[in-house]
Design a protein around this motif. Structure first.
Motif, PDB file in Angstrom:
ATOM      1  N   ILE A 108     -23.976  32.349  -4.488  1.00 16.01           N
ATOM      2  CA  ILE A 108     -23.903  32.413  -5.952  1.00 16.01           C
ATOM      3  C   ILE A 108     -22.703  31.627  -6.431  1.00 16.01           C
ATOM      4  N   ASN A 117     -17.937  39.893 -11.241  1.00 22.13           N
ATOM      5  CA  ASN A 117     -18.125  39.868  -9.789  1.00 22.13           C
ATOM      6  C   ASN A 117     -19.614  39.840  -9.493  1.00 22.13           C
ATOM      7  N   TRP A 118     -20.113  38.732  -8.960  1.00 24.71           N
ATOM      8  CA  TRP A 118     -21.516  38.611  -8.592  1.00 24.71           C
ATOM      9  C   TRP A 118     -21.674  38.954  -7.123  1.00 24.71           C
ATOM     10  N   LEU A 119     -22.642  39.799  -6.822  1.00 23.55           N
ATOM     11  CA  LEU A 119     -22.899  40.224  -5.446  1.00 23.55           C
ATOM     12  C   LEU A 119     -24.336  39.880  -5.072  1.00 23.55           C
ATOM     13  N   VAL A 120     -24.552  39.470  -3.827  1.00 18.19           N
ATOM     14  CA  VAL A 120     -25.909  39.200  -3.356  1.00 18.19           C
ATOM     15  C   VAL A 120     -26.103  39.881  -2.009  1.00 18.19           C
ATOM     16  N   ASP A 121     -27.227  40.536  -1.839  1.00 11.93           N
ATOM     17  CA  ASP A 121     -27.542  41.247  -0.608  1.00 11.93           C
ATOM     18  C   ASP A 121     -29.034  41.096  -0.366  1.00 11.93           C
TER      19      ASP A 121
END
Lengths: 159, 146
Positions: A108, A117-121
């Motif tokens: 991202i 705060n960008w999170l990717v899972d």
């Protein structure tokens, strides 16, 4: 409120989505089942792209490398879409040993927003279909936050 | 320890570590390139370009001669920040952090430096509070397959 996910670029080894969020805390899910866009399988087929990403998206119906067909687990979903080949995933990329099967990576890049705060899972849905989960966390409701999500397969020309 | 790195993917052109910040005080981690216990790039990387960069201290790399490095040279090698045009023709590595879990405060940061002996190191500064992120140490864009 959910993150808005829009396809902006598609190649056989690389997808780019535009992410938009208007709330202080938002989530979004990108599927791989052939559902309405945004869906990785749908978006690749609609743009005429065959290749490693589509093969990954079809894991539940036809398998992929060392991943057999059928319902996947979160650990396998992370291995396929985040290149997280931890020991349980299967066949770890252990110290000094290369991971042979090409897998995808999600990244991202923030474009607009304040203290976001960008999170990717990666996870699976109730049927064991891999999904990519997105989270946007901001310290306050400060207006739209925007970012790009890149999904690409490493070690491939054009990836 | 507040911050740990676990190798989760090893390719000739890149390594991926899972970074874990447990929320305790002390929020930095140093990844070495000396062949020490993992996480260490020389220990963890299979044969290929990343391993060649990690061997810069003993055998040199491109325009970098063997021997002790400076902080600027370490940044050139591991953060793809060339010192000048002499480094342009050959691939350099870059480090990218992608958060996976955490709170509202962003804050994962990565830098490169050297230890007391001039061996390049990669320094991770974690976000405040518990969370996970992936660290990619990979060839910069431009190399086929990178």
């Amino acid at each position: 409120m959910a993150i808005t996910i829009s396809l902006v670029y598609a190649q056989s080894n690389h997808l780019r989505y535009f992410l938009s969020s208007a709330s202080a805390s938002d989530v979004g899910v990108l599927t791989t089942t052939g559902a309405a866009t945004p869906d990785i399988k749908t978006d690749l087929l609609a743009s005429g792209n065959q290749g490693p990403l589509l093969a990954l998206a079809k894991v539940i119906s036809q398998g992929y490398g060392t991943f057999p067909a059928g319902a996947q687990t979160q650990a396998k979903s992370r291995a396929l879409w985040l290149s997280d080949r931890s020991a349980a995933n299967p066949a770890a990329g252990t110290t000094g040993v290369p991971s042979i099967v090409p897998t995808a990576t999600c990244r991202i890049t923030a474009r607009a927003g304040v203290a976001t705060n960008w999170l990717v899972d990666a996870s699976v849905d109730g049927g064991g279909n891999p999904v990519i989960t997105l989270t946007q966390l901001a310290s306050a409701d400060v207006g739209p936050a925007e970012a790009y999500l890149d999904i690409y397969v490493r070690d491939t020309i054009g990836g | 320890m507040a911050v740990t790195a676990t190798l989760v993917n090893a390719r000739a052109k890149g390594l991926r570590y899972l970074l874990t910040q447990d929320g305790a005080a002390g929020t930095t981690l140093t990844i070495t390139t000396t062949g020490a216990t993992t996480p260490d790039v020389l220990t963890d990387a299979p044969a290929g370009p990343i391993r060649q960069i990690a061997k810069c201290f003993t055998q040199g790399y491109g325009s970098f001669p063997a021997g002790a490095k400076t902080g600027s040279q370490s940044r050139a090698l591991w953060l793809a920040r060339p010192l000048g045009t002499a480094e342009f023709p050959f691939p350099l590595a870059r480090c990218v952090v992608t958060p996976r879990t955490g709170g509202t405060a962003p804050g994962w940061r990565v830098d490169a430096s050297v230890d007391g002996g001039g061996h390049p190191t990669i320094i991770i500064a974690a976000q405040a509070g518990a969370g996970n992120a992936y660290l990619d140490i990979e060839l910069e864009a431009g190399a086929i397959g990178a």
